[in-house]
Design a protein around this motif. Structure first.
Motif, PDB file in Angstrom:
ATOM      1  N   PHE A  78     -14.080 -49.875  42.121  1.00 14.16           N
ATOM      2  CA  PHE A  78     -14.827 -48.634  41.915  1.00 14.16           C
ATOM      3  C   PHE A  78     -16.025 -48.959  41.048  1.00 14.16           C
ATOM      4  O   PHE A  78     -15.885 -49.551  39.980  1.00 14.16           O
ATOM      5  CB  PHE A  78     -13.950 -47.583  41.230  1.00 14.16           C
ATOM      6  CG  PHE A  78     -14.668 -46.302  40.924  1.00 14.16           C
ATOM      7  CD1 PHE A  78     -14.755 -45.305  41.887  1.00 14.16           C
ATOM      8  CD2 PHE A  78     -15.249 -46.090  39.686  1.00 14.16           C
ATOM      9  CE1 PHE A  78     -15.422 -44.119  41.612  1.00 14.16           C
ATOM     10  CE2 PHE A  78     -15.916 -44.911  39.400  1.00 14.16           C
ATOM     11  CZ  PHE A  78     -15.999 -43.922  40.374  1.00 14.16           C
ATOM     12  N   TRP A  79     -17.229 -48.595  41.502  1.00 16.86           N
ATOM     13  CA  TRP A  79     -18.439 -48.920  40.734  1.00 16.86           C
ATOM     14  C   TRP A  79     -18.896 -47.682  39.991  1.00 16.86           C
ATOM     15  O   TRP A  79     -19.391 -46.716  40.572  1.00 16.86           O
ATOM     16  CB  TRP A  79     -19.540 -49.439  41.656  1.00 16.86           C
ATOM     17  CG  TRP A  79     -20.541 -50.279  40.921  1.00 16.86           C
ATOM     18  CD1 TRP A  79     -20.442 -50.764  39.657  1.00 16.86           C
ATOM     19  CD2 TRP A  79     -21.797 -50.742  41.406  1.00 16.86           C
ATOM     20  NE1 TRP A  79     -21.538 -51.512  39.321  1.00 16.86           N
ATOM     21  CE2 TRP A  79     -22.385 -51.503  40.383  1.00 16.86           C
ATOM     22  CE3 TRP A  79     -22.475 -50.586  42.624  1.00 16.86           C
ATOM     23  CZ2 TRP A  79     -23.634 -52.105  40.522  1.00 16.86           C
ATOM     24  CZ3 TRP A  79     -23.716 -51.194  42.751  1.00 16.86           C
ATOM     25  CH2 TRP A  79     -24.281 -51.944  41.723  1.00 16.86           C
ATOM     26  N   GLY A  80     -18.698 -47.690  38.677  1.00 20.97           N
ATOM     27  CA  GLY A  80     -19.022 -46.552  37.839  1.00 20.97           C
ATOM     28  C   GLY A  80     -20.259 -46.768  36.996  1.00 20.97           C
ATOM     29  O   GLY A  80     -20.867 -47.836  36.992  1.00 20.97           O
ATOM     30  N   LYS A  81     -20.621 -45.746  36.264  1.00 22.61           N
ATOM     31  CA  LYS A  81     -21.827 -45.757  35.441  1.00 22.61           C
ATOM     32  C   LYS A  81     -21.774 -46.835  34.371  1.00 22.61           C
ATOM     33  O   LYS A  81     -22.762 -47.523  34.112  1.00 22.61           O
ATOM     34  CB  LYS A  81     -22.016 -44.384  34.807  1.00 22.61           C
ATOM     35  CG  LYS A  81     -23.233 -44.256  33.913  1.00 22.61           C
ATOM     36  CD  LYS A  81     -23.334 -42.852  33.334  1.00 22.61           C
ATOM     37  CE  LYS A  81     -24.537 -42.732  32.406  1.00 22.61           C
ATOM     38  NZ  LYS A  81     -24.640 -41.365  31.827  1.00 22.61           N
TER      39      LYS A  81
ATOM     40  N   ARG B 217     -22.113 -48.389  47.126  1.00 24.80           N
ATOM     41  CA  ARG B 217     -22.131 -46.959  46.835  1.00 24.80           C
ATOM     42  C   ARG B 217     -21.637 -46.739  45.404  1.00 24.80           C
ATOM     43  O   ARG B 217     -20.549 -47.207  45.032  1.00 24.80           O
ATOM     44  CB  ARG B 217     -21.245 -46.199  47.813  1.00 24.80           C
ATOM     45  CG  ARG B 217     -21.658 -46.368  49.275  1.00 24.80           C
ATOM     46  CD  ARG B 217     -20.725 -45.591  50.207  1.00 24.80           C
ATOM     47  NE  ARG B 217     -19.323 -45.965  50.016  1.00 24.80           N
ATOM     48  CZ  ARG B 217     -18.768 -47.028  50.591  1.00 24.80           C
ATOM     49  NH1 ARG B 217     -19.467 -47.823  51.386  1.00 24.80           N
ATOM     50  NH2 ARG B 217     -17.482 -47.295  50.376  1.00 24.80           N
ATOM     51  N   VAL B 218     -22.435 -46.022  44.623  1.00 25.21           N
ATOM     52  CA  VAL B 218     -22.056 -45.755  43.233  1.00 25.21           C
ATOM     53  C   VAL B 218     -21.061 -44.604  43.187  1.00 25.21           C
ATOM     54  O   VAL B 218     -21.011 -43.751  44.084  1.00 25.21           O
ATOM     55  CB  VAL B 218     -23.292 -45.433  42.371  1.00 25.21           C
ATOM     56  CG1 VAL B 218     -24.278 -46.588  42.403  1.00 25.21           C
ATOM     57  CG2 VAL B 218     -23.964 -44.143  42.817  1.00 25.21           C
ATOM     58  N   GLU B 219     -20.230 -44.630  42.147  1.00 28.23           N
ATOM     59  CA  GLU B 219     -19.180 -43.630  41.954  1.00 28.23           C
ATOM     60  C   GLU B 219     -18.214 -43.570  43.134  1.00 28.23           C
ATOM     61  O   GLU B 219     -17.624 -42.526  43.426  1.00 28.23           O
ATOM     62  CB  GLU B 219     -19.784 -42.237  41.683  1.00 28.23           C
ATOM     63  CG  GLU B 219     -20.640 -42.155  40.435  1.00 28.23           C
ATOM     64  CD  GLU B 219     -19.853 -42.432  39.151  1.00 28.23           C
ATOM     65  OE1 GLU B 219     -18.637 -42.188  39.142  1.00 28.23           O
ATOM     66  OE2 GLU B 219     -20.468 -42.907  38.172  1.00 28.23           O
ATOM     67  N   GLU B 220     -18.043 -44.709  43.809  1.00 34.56           N
ATOM     68  CA  GLU B 220     -17.089 -44.817  44.908  1.00 34.56           C
ATOM     69  C   GLU B 220     -16.452 -46.204  44.883  1.00 34.56           C
ATOM     70  O   GLU B 220     -16.954 -47.126  44.235  1.00 34.56           O
ATOM     71  CB  GLU B 220     -17.787 -44.627  46.263  1.00 34.56           C
ATOM     72  CG  GLU B 220     -18.331 -43.246  46.525  1.00 34.56           C
ATOM     73  CD  GLU B 220     -18.895 -43.113  47.921  1.00 34.56           C
ATOM     74  OE1 GLU B 220     -18.392 -43.809  48.842  1.00 34.56           O
ATOM     75  OE2 GLU B 220     -19.845 -42.334  48.112  1.00 34.56           O
ATOM     76  N   HIS B 221     -15.369 -46.329  45.638  1.00 31.37           N
ATOM     77  CA  HIS B 221     -14.770 -47.649  45.835  1.00 31.37           C
ATOM     78  C   HIS B 221     -15.556 -48.411  46.900  1.00 31.37           C
ATOM     79  O   HIS B 221     -16.021 -47.832  47.880  1.00 31.37           O
ATOM     80  CB  HIS B 221     -13.308 -47.521  46.259  1.00 31.37           C
ATOM     81  CG  HIS B 221     -12.382 -47.212  45.119  1.00 31.37           C
ATOM     82  ND1 HIS B 221     -12.025 -45.923  44.774  1.00 31.37           N
ATOM     83  CD2 HIS B 221     -11.745 -48.034  44.241  1.00 31.37           C
ATOM     84  CE1 HIS B 221     -11.204 -45.963  43.736  1.00 31.37           C
ATOM     85  NE2 HIS B 221     -11.009 -47.228  43.395  1.00 31.37           N
TER      86      HIS B 221
ATOM     87  N   TYR C 129     -23.431 -49.514  36.934  1.00 27.33           N
ATOM     88  CA  TYR C 129     -24.611 -49.465  37.806  1.00 27.33           C
ATOM     89  C   TYR C 129     -25.875 -49.031  37.083  1.00 27.33           C
ATOM     90  O   TYR C 129     -26.981 -49.284  37.550  1.00 27.33           O
ATOM     91  CB  TYR C 129     -24.361 -48.584  39.026  1.00 27.33           C
ATOM     92  CG  TYR C 129     -24.100 -47.122  38.762  1.00 27.33           C
ATOM     93  CD1 TYR C 129     -25.127 -46.223  38.465  1.00 27.33           C
ATOM     94  CD2 TYR C 129     -22.802 -46.610  38.850  1.00 27.33           C
ATOM     95  CE1 TYR C 129     -24.877 -44.879  38.251  1.00 27.33           C
ATOM     96  CE2 TYR C 129     -22.548 -45.268  38.639  1.00 27.33           C
ATOM     97  CZ  TYR C 129     -23.590 -44.405  38.336  1.00 27.33           C
ATOM     98  OH  TYR C 129     -23.334 -43.072  38.118  1.00 27.33           O
ATOM     99  N   THR C 130     -25.766 -48.401  35.917  1.00 27.49           N
ATOM    100  CA  THR C 130     -26.970 -48.014  35.176  1.00 27.49           C
ATOM    101  C   THR C 130     -27.525 -49.158  34.346  1.00 27.49           C
ATOM    102  O   THR C 130     -28.645 -49.064  33.840  1.00 27.49           O
ATOM    103  CB  THR C 130     -26.682 -46.827  34.249  1.00 27.49           C
ATOM    104  OG1 THR C 130     -25.649 -47.192  33.323  1.00 27.49           O
ATOM    105  CG2 THR C 130     -26.255 -45.607  35.050  1.00 27.49           C
TER     106      THR C 130
ATOM    107  N   THR D 235      -8.125 -47.281  32.868  1.00 31.74           N
ATOM    108  CA  THR D 235      -8.559 -45.986  33.374  1.00 31.74           C
ATOM    109  C   THR D 235      -7.649 -44.845  32.951  1.00 31.74           C
ATOM    110  O   THR D 235      -8.037 -43.681  33.043  1.00 31.74           O
ATOM    111  CB  THR D 235      -8.633 -46.013  34.911  1.00 31.74           C
ATOM    112  OG1 THR D 235      -7.353 -46.402  35.431  1.00 31.74           O
ATOM    113  CG2 THR D 235      -9.699 -46.990  35.380  1.00 31.74           C
TER     114      THR D 235
END
Length: 357
Positions: A249-252, A224-228, A211-212, A285
């Motif tokens: 899951f949307w991570g950095k 929603r970032v840092e969430e599923h 997402y960054t 992961t």
């Protein structure tokens, strides 16, 4: 190379360790010309530059050139010593002195903001030249001849032939056999470009999905970032735009698959406009092997579409991910247009970036 104002070369800062386990400093090399090669094993342009740097080392080492690699991480996983060491072995760089700049402090000290970057330091310890980005050996020759006091009439400077290891098929299993750069000419294919392809005008762009960094995301829904999140399939995919389907899951730095949903087929969809090589940065992961199936235009890959790191078993094309690195999953003879779909088959699959060639 770009000429820059002569300034004292900063000492290395916060190097975790050196790959030869020695303690090193800039001042210890006074009297030699230093080529600092700032790179990271996740950068395609850094990898494509490896044969150039190896050629320069062979060509000028007897004249006083010292090549020092500084590995500065682009992703968190590339800060881990075991991954850097494995990459050095994979790309045949065990004998190149390399500092593990895991927090990028030396990288920052030299004013870097991207990869690769090359710095030339003269015999008195002053920074004199810099070269940003991908380069060929001829881009460095004039600057090195200047700093090494080699006259243009000196015909003893010749390119040293490297061993030509044209068969790199062993790397389909991601083993630790090294790729030995094939020098020939800087403009010819090397074993690295044979694997990952070369860049060309109009090819599909590099796309990161964290997402960054994501700039081309096609799902028109709130995320929603840092969430599923649950992503809905879109009716039509636009060129060079990333789409997700199912639970992710949307991570950095990337996205992680989840099979814990009524739709057991989460996928990443990307229609690329022009490429002959599809490369992906992916991992897991939990550090355990992950697996994903690969499809083009709704069909599994054929034998002549398989990349170096993909396989075809009982008509199903897939890739086994055993550590985080740049994998070649699709290879076609020509620059083509395809709708790519990556379907994770394990819950630990994590995806970072698309890179083309």
């Amino acid at each position: 190379m770009n000429i820059i104002p002569a300034t004292p070369a900063p000492e290395y800062k916060d190097i975790l360790k050196w790959n030869d386990n020695k303690v090193r400093s800039i001042k210890d090399l006074k009297g030699k010309v230093i080529l600092l090669d700032f790179w990271t094993y996740t950068c395609i342009f850094c990898l494509r530059t490896i044969p150039t740097i190896e050629l320069l080392k062979k060509k000028y080492e007897n004249y006083g050139l010292e090549v020092i690699g500084i590995h500065s991480a682009e992703y968190d996983f590339a800060k881990k010593e075991e991954n850097i060491v494995r990459a050095l072995k994979m790309y045949g760089l065990e004998n190149t002195i390399t500092g593990l700049d895991v927090n990028n402090k030396t990288w920052e000290l030299y004013g870097n903001s991207y990869w690769p970057k090359h710095i030339l330091i003269d015999k008195d310890g002053f920074v004199r030249y810099e070269h940003p980005g991908y380069g060929l050996a001829e881009d460095f020759d004039d600057a090195l001849s200047d700093l090494l006091d080699i006259s243009g009439s000196d015909t003893s400077v010749k390119e040293t032939e490297f061993k030509d290891q044209s068969d790199i098929g062993d790397l389909t299993s991601q083993n630790d056999d090294a790729i030995i750069p094939n020098s020939q000419s800087s403009n010819e294919l090397t074993n690295i470009t044979k694997m990952y392809g070369i860049h060309f005008p109009g090819m599909a762009p590099e796309i990161c999905v964290g997402y960054t960094r994501l700039r081309r995301f096609g799902n028109n829904q709130k995320v929603r970032v840092e969430e599923h999140n649950i992503f809905n399939e879109v009716p039509q995919a636009l060129d060079n735009v990333v789409y997700l389907k199912g639970k992710w899951f949307w991570g950095k730095e990337g996205v992680g698959a989840s099979l814990d949903h009524k739709d057991k087929n989460p996928s990443i969809i990307f229609k690329y406009n022009s490429a002959s090589n599809v490369n992906i940065i992916t991992g897991s992961t939990d550090g355990k092997p992950a697996n994903a199936e690969i499809m083009l235009d709704g069909k599994y890959l054929s034998e002549n579409q398989l990349g170096y790191h993909s396989k075809l078993v009982d008509g199903v094309s897939s890739a086994d991910i055993t550590w985080p690195f740049l994998m070649n999953i699709v290879k076609t003879k020509n620059h083509e247009i395809h709708k790519l779909e990556i379907l994770p088959r394990t819950d630990n699959f994590f995806f970072y970036t698309f890179v083309f060639g």
